[in-house]
Enzyme design. Structure first.
Site, PDB file in Angstrom:
ATOM      1  N   GLY A 103     -13.823 -20.257  -8.849  1.00 53.08           N
ATOM      2  CA  GLY A 103     -12.465 -20.790  -8.767  1.00 53.08           C
ATOM      3  C   GLY A 103     -12.266 -21.599  -7.517  1.00 53.08           C
ATOM      4  O   GLY A 103     -13.226 -22.125  -6.940  1.00 53.08           O
ATOM      5  N   PHE A 109      -7.979   1.050  -1.795  1.00 56.16           N
ATOM      6  CA  PHE A 109      -8.660  -0.072  -2.447  1.00 56.16           C
ATOM      7  C   PHE A 109      -7.796  -0.693  -3.550  1.00 56.16           C
ATOM      8  O   PHE A 109      -8.311  -1.279  -4.487  1.00 56.16           O
ATOM      9  CB  PHE A 109     -10.008   0.392  -3.015  1.00 56.16           C
ATOM     10  CG  PHE A 109     -10.926   0.966  -1.962  1.00 56.16           C
ATOM     11  CD1 PHE A 109     -11.681   0.128  -1.154  1.00 56.16           C
ATOM     12  CD2 PHE A 109     -11.004   2.332  -1.756  1.00 56.16           C
ATOM     13  CE1 PHE A 109     -12.521   0.643  -0.164  1.00 56.16           C
ATOM     14  CE2 PHE A 109     -11.836   2.870  -0.778  1.00 56.16           C
ATOM     15  CZ  PHE A 109     -12.606   2.015   0.020  1.00 56.16           C
ATOM     16  N   CYS A 144      -5.581  -9.805   1.778  1.00 61.54           N
ATOM     17  CA  CYS A 144      -6.667  -8.936   2.259  1.00 61.54           C
ATOM     18  C   CYS A 144      -7.958  -9.664   2.592  1.00 61.54           C
ATOM     19  O   CYS A 144      -8.443  -9.576   3.722  1.00 61.54           O
ATOM     20  CB  CYS A 144      -6.967  -7.855   1.219  1.00 61.54           C
ATOM     21  SG  CYS A 144      -5.634  -6.663   1.106  1.00 61.54           S
ATOM     22  N   VAL A 169       0.840  -1.204   0.000  1.00 61.76           N
ATOM     23  CA  VAL A 169       0.000   0.000   0.000  1.00 61.76           C
ATOM     24  C   VAL A 169       0.876   1.257   0.000  1.00 61.76           C
ATOM     25  O   VAL A 169       0.729   2.147  -0.828  1.00 61.76           O
ATOM     26  CB  VAL A 169      -0.959   0.009   1.221  1.00 61.76           C
ATOM     27  CG1 VAL A 169      -1.658   1.360   1.358  1.00 61.76           C
ATOM     28  CG2 VAL A 169      -1.992  -1.097   1.086  1.00 61.76           C
ATOM     29  N   LYS A 208     -14.221   0.205   4.182  1.00 60.69           N
ATOM     30  CA  LYS A 208     -13.163  -0.674   3.656  1.00 60.69           C
ATOM     31  C   LYS A 208     -13.473  -2.137   3.949  1.00 60.69           C
ATOM     32  O   LYS A 208     -13.438  -2.990   3.062  1.00 60.69           O
ATOM     33  CB  LYS A 208     -11.812  -0.260   4.245  1.00 60.69           C
ATOM     34  CG  LYS A 208     -10.653  -1.162   3.876  1.00 60.69           C
ATOM     35  CD  LYS A 208     -10.369  -1.137   2.389  1.00 60.69           C
ATOM     36  CE  LYS A 208      -9.539  -2.317   1.951  1.00 60.69           C
ATOM     37  NZ  LYS A 208      -8.135  -2.121   1.904  1.00 60.69           N
ATOM     38  N   THR A 260      -5.800  -0.985   6.554  1.00 64.37           N
ATOM     39  CA  THR A 260      -7.159  -1.395   6.906  1.00 64.37           C
ATOM     40  C   THR A 260      -7.225  -1.584   8.411  1.00 64.37           C
ATOM     41  O   THR A 260      -6.578  -2.476   8.953  1.00 64.37           O
ATOM     42  CB  THR A 260      -7.504  -2.703   6.178  1.00 64.37           C
ATOM     43  OG1 THR A 260      -7.319  -2.467   4.782  1.00 64.37           O
ATOM     44  CG2 THR A 260      -8.924  -3.134   6.440  1.00 64.37           C
TER      45      THR A 260
HETATM   46  C1  UDX Z   1      -8.319  -7.062  -2.839  1.00 62.20           C
HETATM   47  C2  UDX Z   1      -9.332  -5.967  -3.226  1.00 62.20           C
HETATM   48  O1  UDX Z   1      -9.793  -6.216  -4.554  1.00 62.20           O
HETATM   49  C3  UDX Z   1      -8.716  -4.582  -3.099  1.00 62.20           C
HETATM   50  O2  UDX Z   1      -9.697  -3.593  -3.374  1.00 62.20           O
HETATM   51  C4  UDX Z   1      -8.214  -4.436  -1.666  1.00 62.20           C
HETATM   52  O3  UDX Z   1      -7.662  -3.190  -1.434  1.00 62.20           O
HETATM   53  C5  UDX Z   1      -7.213  -5.528  -1.354  1.00 62.20           C
HETATM   54  O4  UDX Z   1      -7.824  -6.805  -1.531  1.00 62.20           O
HETATM   55  P1  UDX Z   1      -6.291  -8.330  -3.969  1.00 62.20           P
HETATM   56  O5  UDX Z   1      -6.155  -9.097  -2.682  1.00 62.20           O
HETATM   57  O6  UDX Z   1      -5.067  -7.799  -4.620  1.00 62.20           O
HETATM   58  O7  UDX Z   1      -7.265  -7.078  -3.777  1.00 62.20           O
HETATM   59  O8  UDX Z   1      -6.953  -9.354  -5.006  1.00 62.20           O
HETATM   60  P2  UDX Z   1      -8.280  -9.481  -5.888  1.00 62.20           P
HETATM   61  O9  UDX Z   1      -7.911  -9.272  -7.299  1.00 62.20           O
HETATM   62  O10 UDX Z   1      -9.386  -8.694  -5.345  1.00 62.20           O
HETATM   63  O11 UDX Z   1      -8.574 -11.052  -5.674  1.00 62.20           O
HETATM   64  C6  UDX Z   1      -8.736 -11.622  -4.361  1.00 62.20           C
HETATM   65  C7  UDX Z   1      -8.987 -13.114  -4.445  1.00 62.20           C
HETATM   66  O12 UDX Z   1     -10.268 -13.385  -4.994  1.00 62.20           O
HETATM   67  C8  UDX Z   1      -7.991 -13.902  -5.316  1.00 62.20           C
HETATM   68  O13 UDX Z   1      -7.680 -15.118  -4.685  1.00 62.20           O
HETATM   69  C9  UDX Z   1      -8.739 -14.114  -6.616  1.00 62.20           C
HETATM   70  O14 UDX Z   1      -8.297 -15.244  -7.342  1.00 62.20           O
HETATM   71  C10 UDX Z   1     -10.157 -14.302  -6.090  1.00 62.20           C
HETATM   72  N1  UDX Z   1     -11.201 -13.984  -7.086  1.00 62.20           N
HETATM   73  C11 UDX Z   1     -11.389 -12.709  -7.507  1.00 62.20           C
HETATM   74  C12 UDX Z   1     -12.023 -15.017  -7.567  1.00 62.20           C
HETATM   75  O15 UDX Z   1     -11.876 -16.192  -7.185  1.00 62.20           O
HETATM   76  N2  UDX Z   1     -13.004 -14.690  -8.450  1.00 62.20           N
HETATM   77  C13 UDX Z   1     -13.225 -13.418  -8.897  1.00 62.20           C
HETATM   78  O16 UDX Z   1     -14.144 -13.219  -9.701  1.00 62.20           O
HETATM   79  C14 UDX Z   1     -12.382 -12.390  -8.412  1.00 62.20           C
END
Ligand code: UDX
Length: 434
Positions: A255, A152, A262, A11, A206, A122
Site C-alpha cells: 500500500g 496489542f 503506533c 487502550v 511490544k 508502550t
Molecule cells: C498496530 C498493531 O497492529 C497493534 O498490535 C498495536 O497494538 C498498535 O499498532 P494499528 O495501528 O491499529 O495497530 O493498525 P494496523 O492494523 O496494525 O495497521 C497499521 C498500518 O499498517 C496501517 O497504516 C495499515 O494500512 C498498514 N498495513 C497493515 C499495510 O499497509 N499492510 C498490511 O498488510 C497491514
C-alpha cells in the site's frame, strides 16, 4: 478483582470495558473532565466496533465506573494499569514519558494493601524501573510491584482483539506480581499462550513486535515496487510467500506505507533505544526512512499523471491511516497529500469517516467533498489512499462520465484492474503493471 485504569484512550477504555466484562470491578480515571463527564452520561468518547454494547452493559451493572479522582480509583485496587499516552518527544524521537511519570507520582500516595502497578502503554525498556523508583520515593512504605503488561490491540478491532488475544505477555520481577496478573487473566487460560518474562523483556516484546510488523509491510511494499518493474504480480507473490507458515499470510498487503498512532512512533522510539544502548537497529532505521520516502514518491507519481494538465483536479479518496477508523494520525494519505500540495492547489479530498480529523491537519490547503461523486466531478485523476469498502464498489461507468480524464491511481489495490481497463480507465495500482 478491583482494577484502576489511568487513561481512557484507545487502550485504556477498551481494556477497562473488557476487564469489567470478565467480572472485575473497574474504575477508569482521566484528567480530562469533559471526557469523564461524557462517559458518566453513558456516551462513548471514541468509536470501536462492539464497544458501545459492552460499555452500556457494564456501566449499568456497576462493574465499570469513571472518575477524575486518581485516589478514589487507586485506593483498594489490586491492579492499577497505566494506559496514558506516550507520544513522541517534541525534540527527540524518543517516547515522551511525562504522562507515565506524572501518573506514577499521583497514584503513589493512595496505594493501600498489596498492589500491582502495570504499564499498558508502550514504554521504553527500563521505564518499569523508573516507575518503581518514583512510587517508592513518594510512598516509602507502600506494598507494591511494578509490572509490564503490553497491549496489542488494533484500532477498530480493539474489542475483538481483547477477547481473542494471540498471547498474554506478563513482565514481572516478583512471583507475587506474576501470580496476581495470572489470576486477572485466568479467563484466557484456555484461549492463548501466557508468556511470563522479565519486565525488560516484556517492554521490549511490544516494540520488537510492532517494529517487525512495520518491517514486514515495508518489505512487501519493496517487493511490490520490484514486481511493478519486473512484470510479476504482487498478489500472487504475497500469496505464495504467505503459504509458508514461517512467513504467515497476514501483513502482506502492499500500500501507501504504514501509518497510525503506533507503528511510526514505536519504530522511531525503538531506533532511538538502539542508539541509546549502542546496539544499532539498521533494519528498523531503513524501514523508517524508506516508509517516509515511499509517501513522497507516491505523491510524485500522482502529480506525474496530470503532467499535461498541471492545473488539473486531483480527487483523493481516503484520508484515514487505514480503513474502519476516523484516525488520521500519521496517515500516509495526509503525507501524500502534503507532497502533492507542493505542486498543486487543486486537490479535493473525501473520506467516509475521517473528514473532520483531516480538516484539523490540512486546513484550507485542499477542498473537502462529502461524496465520491462530488470529489471526482471534473477530476483529472482519482487516487485511492485508504481501503474503505465503499471504494471497492465504485461505479466506474458513472465515474468515467463525470471525470475530465479517466485516470485512477489505486494505492490500496481495491479495484479489479481488468474491469477498470474495460471501463476505459488509465488504471495504476500497487505491485503489478496493468
Ligand atoms: C498496530 C498493531 O497492529 C497493534 O498490535 C498495536 O497494538 C498498535 O499498532 P494499528 O495501528 O491499529 O495497530 O493498525 P494496523 O492494523 O496494525 O495497521 C497499521 C498500518 O499498517 C496501517 O497504516 C495499515 O494500512 C498498514 N498495513 C497493515 C499495510 O499497509 N499492510 C498490511 O498488510 C497491514
Amino acid at each position: 478483582m478491583k482494577i484502576a485504569i489511568i487513561g481512557t484512550g484507545y487502550v485504556g477504555l477498551p481494556t477497562g470495558v473488557g476487564l469489567a466484562e470478565l467480572g472485575n470491578n473497574v474504575v477508569c480515571v482521566d484528567k480530562i473532565e469533559s471526557k469523564i463527564n461524557k462517559l458518566n452520561r453513558g456516551e462513548l468518547t471514541l468509536y470501536e466496533d462492539g464497544l458501545a454494547e459492552l460499555f452500556r452493559k457494564n456501566v449499568a451493572s456497576g462493574a465499570l465506573r469513571f472518575t477524575t479522582e486518581t485516589g478514589e480509583a487507586v485506593r483498594d485496587a489490586d491492579v492499577v494499569m497505566l494506559a496514558v499516552g506516550t507520544p513522541p518527544h517534541p525534540l527527540t524521537k524518543e517516547a515522551d514519558l511525562k504522562y507515565i511519570y506524572a501518573a506514577a507520582e499521583e497514584l503513589a500516595p493512595f496505594l493501600t494493601g498489596y498492589t500491582v502497578v502495570a504499564t499498558k502503554s508502550t514504554v521504553p525498556v527500563g521505564t518499569g524501573d523508573e516507575v518503581e523508583k518514583i512510587i517508592r520515593q513518594k510512598n516509602p512504605t507502600a506494598d507494591f510491584d511494578v509490572a509490564s503488561l503490553p497491549e496489542f490491540l488494533r484500532e477498530g478491532f480493539a474489542i475483538h482483539d481483547f477477547f481473542n488475544p494471540d498471547r498474554i505477555v506478563i513482565g514481572t520481577e516478583t512471583p507475587r506480581a506474576r501470580e496476581t496478573l495470572l489470576k486477572l487473566y485466568r479467563p484466557f487460560a484456555e484461549k492463548c499462550e501466557f508468556l511470563c518474562v522479565k519486565r525488560r523483556s516484556s517492554e521490549t516484546i511490544k516494540y520488537a513486535s510492532n517494529a517487525f510488523l512495520a518491517m514486514k509491510i515495508h518489505y512487501i511494499n519493496e517487493m511490490a515496487d520490484f514486481c511493478e518493474k519486473s512484470g510479476a504480480d504482487i498478489r500472487e507473490v504475497a500469496k505464495g510467500m504467505g503459504l509458508d507458515s514461517r512467513i504467515g499470510k497476514k501483513f502482506l498487503n502492499p500500500g501507501p506505507g504504514y501509518g497510525g498512532s503506533c507503528f511510526p512512533k514505536d519504530t522511531n522510539a525503538m531506533a532511538e533505544m538502539g542508539k541509546k544502548y549502542g546496539a544499532r537497529l539498521t533494519l528498523i532505521e531503513t524501514t523508517i526512512a524508506e516508509n517516509d520516502a515511499r509517501k513522497a514518491r507516491i505523491g510524485q507519481r500522482v502529480i506525474e499523471t496530470i503532467r499535461e494538465h498541471p492545473e488539473g483536479k486531483i480527487a483523493v479518496l481516503g484520508l484515514a491511516f487505514k480503513g474502519g477508523t476516523d484516525d488520521c494520525r500519521e496517515s500516509p494519505a495526509i503525507d501524500i497529500i502534503k507532497e502533492m500540495i507542493r505542486h498543486s492547489r487543486n486537490i479535493t479530498v473525501y473520506d467516509p469517516k475521517a473528514l473532520a480529523n483531516a480538516k484539523a491537519i490540512l486546513n484550507n490547503t485542499v477542498n473537502y467533498a462529502e461524496t465520491v461523486e462530488e470529489t471526482c466531478k471534473d477530476a483529472d485523476v482519482a487516487v485511492i489512499l485508504t481501503e474503505w469498502e465503499e471504494f471497492r464498489r465504485l461505479d466506474l461507468e458513472r465515474l468515467k462520465q463525470i471525470m475530465r480524464s479517466p485516470k485512477i491511481v489505486d494505492m490500496r489495490n481495491m479495484l479489479n484492474a481488468e474491469e477498470a481497463a474495460a471501463a476505459g480507465f488509465d488504471y495504476q495500482c500497487v505491485g503489478r503493471k496493468v
